[in-house]
Design an enzyme around this catalytic site. Structure first.
Site: not given
Ligand code: 15L
Length: 266
Positions: A69, A133
């Site tokens: 989540g 993020y």
């Molecule tokens: C992630 O952490 C994301 O949740 C996913 O949507 C992709 O962007 C992935 O990384 C990625 O690096 O391809």
């Protein structure tokens, strides 16, 4: 074992619900919204992870959590803070208070995204987040480590690359994970007797890997996916993408070039 999957309505959550069904007879699923494909035999409880009281309800009576989540890409700080900082803290705190035994935390490659592509990294490197993020994922790993060391929670952090049926572009040839390989890692986190706190890379058996995943292999991980089997289609997709010279230098790709200060070395 009664398992809870958070983020159950998302893409990865939807895939894991299907892959883990039958493996664990009792799975509770949760998300802020009801999964569209929820079936009658699935136990669903809606929860906003930023609200501790709601998190207490979903963790009650649970033995192991697969914590997916949160906000899954880069976003404004308010959003990341609420979902991935407050939400993640609430999850670990409520898990501990409810005597949950294990948490498998969906970390991300973006916790270490600013490592250059020509450097192979293991799990014992300093974090180098490539975004707010990525910072939130490094935070989640740190909270997991705290609850493991202080309270004996068994925590596995999976730095997930990219989950899809096939690798989507050149970068994904290095970080791709086939959904069933991810399910294998999750099962190790939920079941392996020797887990206390571990970090694994969520990647298949990719020839172009940037990560040394020997720690996962030590726990029995035997990935079946091979991104090299899809080399031609991934490179054809890559050819259609706009150029990204900064992103191409780093493992995190566009998460690195996004908001990158081009004048930084002036
Ligand atoms: C992630 O952490 C994301 O949740 C996913 O949507 C992709 O962007 C992935 O990384 C990625 O690096 O391809």
């Amino acid at each position: 074992m009664h398992i809870l999957i958070t983020g159950a309505a998302g893409d990865v959550g939807t895939r894991l619900r299907k892959l883990l069904k039958g493996v664990y007879p009792r799975i509770r699923v949760s998300d802020i919204r009801k999964p569209q494909d929820l079936t009658a035999d699935e136990e669903f409880i809606a929860a906003d992870l930023a609200d501790y009281g709601q998190v207490e309800k979903i963790t009650a009576g649970i033995d192991g959590i697969v914590h997916l989540g949160g906000y899954s890409v880069e976003g404004p700080w308010d959003r990341i803070h609420k979902s991935n900082i407050v939400g993640c803290y609430n999850l670990f705190e409520a898990a501990y208070r409810a005597s949950v035994k294990r948490v498998v935390f969906a970390s991300s490659n973006h916790a270490v995204g600013f490592y250059p592509r020509n450097q192979k990294i293991g799990v014992n490197v300093t974090v180098r987040p490539d975004s707010r993020y990525g910072v939130s994922k490094a935070f989640g790993e740190a909270v997991g480590s705290l609850y493991a060391d202080k309270h004996g929670l068994r925590v596995t952090c999976i730095r997930i690359g990219n989950v899809s049926d096939t690798p989507l572009d050149k970068r994904r040839l290095s970080i791709w994970i086939r959904p069933d390989d991810l399910a294998q890692l999750v099962r190790i986190g939920l079941e392996h007797p020797d887990i206390q706190f571990e970090i694994f890379y969520g990647a298949s058996d990719n020839e172009a890997a940037w990560w040394d995943n020997s720690n996962a292999r030590r726990f029995g991980y035997r990935p079946q996916g091979r991104s090299q089997d899809f080399q031609a289609q991934a490179m054809a997709a890559q050819a259609k993408l706009p150029p990204d010279p900064i992103g191409d230098r780093f493992q995190g790709g566009p998460f690195c070039s996004d908001e990158y200060d081009a004048d930084r070395d002036r």
